[in-house]
Design a protein around this motif. Structure first.
Motif, PDB file in Angstrom:
ATOM      1  N   VAL A   1       1.024  -1.101  -0.200  1.00  0.00           N
ATOM      2  CA  VAL A   1       0.030   0.046  -0.358  1.00  0.00           C
ATOM      3  C   VAL A   1       1.048   1.174   0.075  1.00  0.00           C
ATOM      4  CG1 VAL A   1      -1.831   1.447   1.353  1.00  0.00           C
ATOM      5  CG2 VAL A   1      -1.838  -1.365   0.992  1.00  0.00           C
ATOM      6  N   GLU A   2       2.083   1.452   0.833  1.00  0.00           N
ATOM      7  CA  GLU A   2       2.610   2.389   0.896  1.00  0.00           C
ATOM      8  C   GLU A   2       3.559   3.053  -0.213  1.00  0.00           C
ATOM      9  OE1 GLU A   2       5.583   0.974   4.271  1.00  0.00           O
ATOM     10  OE2 GLU A   2       4.064   2.414   5.454  1.00  0.00           O
ATOM     11  N   ARG A   3       3.534   1.608  -0.879  1.00  0.00           N
ATOM     12  CA  ARG A   3       4.524   1.739  -2.341  1.00  0.00           C
ATOM     13  C   ARG A   3       4.148   2.072  -3.147  1.00  0.00           C
ATOM     14  NH1 ARG A   3       5.887  -1.986  -6.679  1.00  0.00           N
ATOM     15  NH2 ARG A   3       7.917  -1.814  -7.998  1.00  0.00           N
ATOM     16  N   ALA A   4       2.214   1.786  -3.446  1.00  0.00           N
ATOM     17  CA  ALA A   4       1.839   2.286  -4.510  1.00  0.00           C
ATOM     18  C   ALA A   4       1.380   3.765  -4.393  1.00  0.00           C
ATOM     19  CB  ALA A   4       0.328   1.111  -4.635  1.00  0.00           C
ATOM     20  N   ALA A   5       0.903   3.954  -2.982  1.00  0.00           N
ATOM     21  CA  ALA A   5       0.971   5.291  -2.378  1.00  0.00           C
ATOM     22  C   ALA A   5       1.639   6.927  -2.900  1.00  0.00           C
ATOM     23  CB  ALA A   5       0.459   5.148  -1.264  1.00  0.00           C
ATOM     24  N   THR A   6       3.154   5.918  -3.158  1.00  0.00           N
ATOM     25  CA  THR A   6       4.264   6.769  -2.561  1.00  0.00           C
ATOM     26  C   THR A   6       4.390   7.055  -4.219  1.00  0.00           C
ATOM     27  OG1 THR A   6       5.483   6.495  -1.020  1.00  0.00           O
ATOM     28  CG2 THR A   6       6.253   7.140  -2.210  1.00  0.00           C
ATOM     29  N   THR A   7       4.158   5.399  -5.290  1.00  0.00           N
ATOM     30  CA  THR A   7       4.541   5.981  -6.669  1.00  0.00           C
ATOM     31  C   THR A   7       2.969   6.433  -7.781  1.00  0.00           C
ATOM     32  OG1 THR A   7       5.559   3.546  -6.755  1.00  0.00           O
ATOM     33  CG2 THR A   7       4.928   4.055  -8.665  1.00  0.00           C
TER      34      THR A   7
ATOM     35  N   LEU B   1      -9.898 -11.848 -20.622  1.00  0.00           N
ATOM     36  CA  LEU B   1      -8.496 -12.837 -21.284  1.00  0.00           C
ATOM     37  C   LEU B   1      -9.317 -12.785 -22.939  1.00  0.00           C
ATOM     38  CD1 LEU B   1      -9.088 -16.543 -18.944  1.00  0.00           C
ATOM     39  CD2 LEU B   1      -6.955 -14.072 -18.816  1.00  0.00           C
ATOM     40  N   ASP B   2      -7.867 -12.646 -23.561  1.00  0.00           N
ATOM     41  CA  ASP B   2      -7.888 -13.457 -25.074  1.00  0.00           C
ATOM     42  C   ASP B   2      -7.545 -14.737 -25.478  1.00  0.00           C
ATOM     43  OD1 ASP B   2      -4.714 -13.560 -24.582  1.00  0.00           O
ATOM     44  OD2 ASP B   2      -5.141 -11.511 -25.276  1.00  0.00           O
ATOM     45  N   ASP B   3      -7.710 -15.015 -26.551  1.00  0.00           N
ATOM     46  CA  ASP B   3      -6.997 -16.269 -27.059  1.00  0.00           C
ATOM     47  C   ASP B   3      -6.212 -16.049 -26.835  1.00  0.00           C
ATOM     48  OD1 ASP B   3      -9.464 -15.926 -28.099  1.00  0.00           O
ATOM     49  OD2 ASP B   3      -9.151 -15.535 -30.312  1.00  0.00           O
ATOM     50  N   ASP B   4      -5.687 -16.308 -26.275  1.00  0.00           N
ATOM     51  CA  ASP B   4      -4.053 -16.407 -25.545  1.00  0.00           C
ATOM     52  C   ASP B   4      -3.936 -16.678 -24.471  1.00  0.00           C
ATOM     53  OD1 ASP B   4      -2.386 -16.860 -28.000  1.00  0.00           O
ATOM     54  OD2 ASP B   4      -2.311 -13.964 -28.633  1.00  0.00           O
ATOM     55  N   TRP B   5      -5.135 -16.090 -23.588  1.00  0.00           N
ATOM     56  CA  TRP B   5      -4.901 -16.736 -22.009  1.00  0.00           C
ATOM     57  C   TRP B   5      -4.605 -15.155 -20.958  1.00  0.00           C
ATOM     58  CZ3 TRP B   5      -7.761 -20.409 -18.770  1.00  0.00           C
ATOM     59  CH2 TRP B   5      -8.540 -20.962 -19.997  1.00  0.00           C
ATOM     60  N   LEU B   6      -4.230 -13.780 -22.471  1.00  0.00           N
ATOM     61  CA  LEU B   6      -3.997 -13.163 -22.079  1.00  0.00           C
ATOM     62  C   LEU B   6      -5.341 -11.687 -21.576  1.00  0.00           C
ATOM     63  CD1 LEU B   6      -0.637 -12.655 -23.487  1.00  0.00           C
ATOM     64  CD2 LEU B   6      -0.817 -14.033 -21.201  1.00  0.00           C
ATOM     65  N   CYS B   7      -4.793 -11.029 -20.333  1.00  0.00           N
ATOM     66  CA  CYS B   7      -5.215 -10.167 -20.212  1.00  0.00           C
ATOM     67  C   CYS B   7      -5.421  -9.009 -21.948  1.00  0.00           C
ATOM     68  CB  CYS B   7      -5.224  -9.289 -19.035  1.00  0.00           C
ATOM     69  SG  CYS B   7      -4.817 -10.418 -17.537  1.00  0.00           S
ATOM     70  N   GLY B   8      -6.590  -8.889 -21.864  1.00  0.00           N
ATOM     71  CA  GLY B   8      -6.743  -7.889 -22.982  1.00  0.00           C
ATOM     72  C   GLY B   8      -7.058  -7.111 -23.074  1.00  0.00           C
ATOM     73  N   ASN B   9      -7.140  -5.649 -21.565  1.00  0.00           N
ATOM     74  CA  ASN B   9      -7.365  -4.616 -21.528  1.00  0.00           C
ATOM     75  C   ASN B   9      -6.897  -3.798 -20.658  1.00  0.00           C
ATOM     76  OD1 ASN B   9      -8.683  -7.157 -19.469  1.00  0.00           O
ATOM     77  ND2 ASN B   9      -9.367  -5.029 -18.513  1.00  0.00           N
ATOM     78  N   GLY B  10      -7.796  -1.950 -20.957  1.00  0.00           N
ATOM     79  CA  GLY B  10      -6.646  -1.369 -20.299  1.00  0.00           C
ATOM     80  C   GLY B  10      -4.966  -1.677 -19.565  1.00  0.00           C
ATOM     81  N   LEU B  11      -4.625  -1.717 -18.342  1.00  0.00           N
ATOM     82  CA  LEU B  11      -3.040  -0.957 -18.106  1.00  0.00           C
ATOM     83  C   LEU B  11      -2.844  -2.384 -17.758  1.00  0.00           C
ATOM     84  CD1 LEU B  11      -3.872   1.401 -15.142  1.00  0.00           C
ATOM     85  CD2 LEU B  11      -2.858   1.255 -17.566  1.00  0.00           C
ATOM     86  N   VAL B  12      -3.746  -3.915 -17.933  1.00  0.00           N
ATOM     87  CA  VAL B  12      -3.358  -4.962 -18.036  1.00  0.00           C
ATOM     88  C   VAL B  12      -3.552  -6.229 -18.948  1.00  0.00           C
ATOM     89  CG1 VAL B  12      -4.349  -5.201 -15.253  1.00  0.00           C
ATOM     90  CG2 VAL B  12      -5.804  -5.586 -17.389  1.00  0.00           C
TER      91      VAL B  12
ATOM     92  N   LEU C   1      -1.643  -1.871  -9.397  1.00  0.00           N
ATOM     93  CA  LEU C   1      -2.270  -1.425 -10.756  1.00  0.00           C
ATOM     94  C   LEU C   1      -3.571  -0.932  -9.826  1.00  0.00           C
ATOM     95  CD1 LEU C   1      -2.322  -5.471 -12.235  1.00  0.00           C
ATOM     96  CD2 LEU C   1      -1.848  -3.202 -12.709  1.00  0.00           C
ATOM     97  N   GLY C   2      -4.113  -1.376  -9.164  1.00  0.00           N
ATOM     98  CA  GLY C   2      -5.418  -0.441  -8.418  1.00  0.00           C
ATOM     99  C   GLY C   2      -4.998   0.946  -8.016  1.00  0.00           C
ATOM    100  N   ALA C   3      -4.450   1.181  -7.677  1.00  0.00           N
ATOM    101  CA  ALA C   3      -3.470   2.665  -7.579  1.00  0.00           C
ATOM    102  C   ALA C   3      -2.880   3.557  -8.464  1.00  0.00           C
ATOM    103  CB  ALA C   3      -2.383   2.901  -6.619  1.00  0.00           C
ATOM    104  N   LYS C   4      -3.287   2.802 -10.122  1.00  0.00           N
ATOM    105  CA  LYS C   4      -2.666   3.220 -11.169  1.00  0.00           C
ATOM    106  C   LYS C   4      -4.075   3.441 -11.794  1.00  0.00           C
ATOM    107  CE  LYS C   4       2.373   1.356 -12.084  1.00  0.00           C
ATOM    108  NZ  LYS C   4       3.346   1.128 -12.984  1.00  0.00           N
ATOM    109  N   ILE C   5      -4.749   2.387 -11.373  1.00  0.00           N
ATOM    110  CA  ILE C   5      -6.073   2.662 -12.545  1.00  0.00           C
ATOM    111  C   ILE C   5      -6.687   4.085 -11.678  1.00  0.00           C
ATOM    112  CG2 ILE C   5      -8.321   1.857 -12.407  1.00  0.00           C
ATOM    113  CD1 ILE C   5      -6.985  -0.936 -12.268  1.00  0.00           C
ATOM    114  N   LEU C   6      -6.644   4.069 -10.712  1.00  0.00           N
ATOM    115  CA  LEU C   6      -6.957   5.166  -9.566  1.00  0.00           C
ATOM    116  C   LEU C   6      -6.652   6.831  -9.715  1.00  0.00           C
ATOM    117  CD1 LEU C   6      -9.546   6.350  -7.603  1.00  0.00           C
ATOM    118  CD2 LEU C   6      -7.550   6.077  -5.824  1.00  0.00           C
ATOM    119  N   ALA C   7      -5.858   6.494 -10.508  1.00  0.00           N
ATOM    120  CA  ALA C   7      -4.282   7.960 -10.479  1.00  0.00           C
ATOM    121  C   ALA C   7      -5.071   8.050 -11.615  1.00  0.00           C
ATOM    122  CB  ALA C   7      -3.646   7.471 -10.491  1.00  0.00           C
ATOM    123  N   ALA C   8      -5.049   7.412 -13.200  1.00  0.00           N
ATOM    124  CA  ALA C   8      -6.121   7.606 -14.134  1.00  0.00           C
ATOM    125  C   ALA C   8      -7.904   8.194 -14.486  1.00  0.00           C
ATOM    126  CB  ALA C   8      -5.733   6.500 -15.396  1.00  0.00           C
ATOM    127  N   LYS C   9      -8.074   8.262 -13.000  1.00  0.00           N
ATOM    128  CA  LYS C   9      -9.449   8.037 -13.776  1.00  0.00           C
ATOM    129  C   LYS C   9      -9.532   9.775 -12.797  1.00  0.00           C
ATOM    130  CE  LYS C   9     -10.716   4.257 -14.665  1.00  0.00           C
ATOM    131  NZ  LYS C   9     -11.206   3.439 -16.028  1.00  0.00           N
TER     132      LYS C   9
END
Length: 212
Positions: free
Chosen positions: A65-71, A120-131, A148-156
């Motif tokens: 939490v601290e690292r995500a908040a600071t970053t 998930l896409d056909d290669d079993w990888l996330c295919g959306n947004g930051l992931v 990831l949650g912190a970065k998504i929040l920062a982008a909103k």
């Protein structure tokens, strides 16, 4: 002024501050000290039927939490509150929106302690947004998930946009208030009853109020 009136004034001031100040802003209102002991107490309060987290895991959550908040410039108390709202602090949770509830190409799921969406896409990888391009087990890893949650929040532009639901910010701020020892009123709506229960449990566990 009575003690009850003083508490009401404090609660109103806290709620007003939350709704005026953007979630990503660093302010003096960020008074909740997220420590390993604090994390353990909150987790035990809302998931008292599950085994307690060992001290080292609470320390791991705190550092993440601290690292995500600071970053990202997010507020640690808001990140903690999102984790409570999204998953009840269940770091290994995964909810897939598929016929059988399991991951498969084309299925979307909300993953980890921060409820990160992965489609998930056909290669079993996330295919959306930051992931995009991530393997879903990597998204679920605690440190990655909180960052990831912190970065998504920062982008909103608004906290409501984190989950895309009306009234989402109100739920998060009600939990954040409880973490600081203040009961913030939450109106009716989907999921409001659950949030009120979480608030009661947190306030009681932290020694601020008794549950009713």
């Amino acid at each position: 002024m009575t003690a009850k009136s003083v508490l009401q004034v404090i609660a109103l001031a806290w709620a007003a501050l939350f709704f005026v100040v953007p979630a990503h802003a660093k302010t003096s209102a960020d008074t909740t000290n997220v420590t390993p002991e604090f994390v353990c107490r909150v987790k035990d309060a809302i998931r008292f039927r599950s085994p307690a987290w060992p001290d080292w895991y609470c320390l791991r959550v705190t550092h993440a939490v601290e690292r995500a908040a600071t970053t990202t410039g997010q507020r640690p108390d808001v990140l903690m509150s999102i984790a409570v709202v999204e998953s009840d602090l269940r770091s290994g949770v995964e909810h897939w929106y598929s016929v059988d509830g399991f991951p498969r190409p084309g299925a979307c799921g909300d993953l980890g302690i921060m409820g990160i969406r992965c489609c998930l896409d056909d290669d079993w990888l996330c295919g959306n947004g930051l992931v995009k391009g991530w393997k879903y087990p990597a998204v679920m890893r605690l440190e990655n998930n909180i960052m990831l949650g912190a970065k998504i929040l920062a982008a909103k532009p608004k906290l409501n946009d984190y989950n895309g639901g009306k009234g989402y910010a109100e739920k998060v701020y009600a939990v954040a208030g409880a973490l600081a020892g203040v009961r913030v009123k939450i109106g009716p709506g989907k999921g409001a009853k659950r949030i009120r229960k979480l608030v009661d449990q947190i306030l009681h566990a932290l020694g601020f109020e008794r549950t009713t």
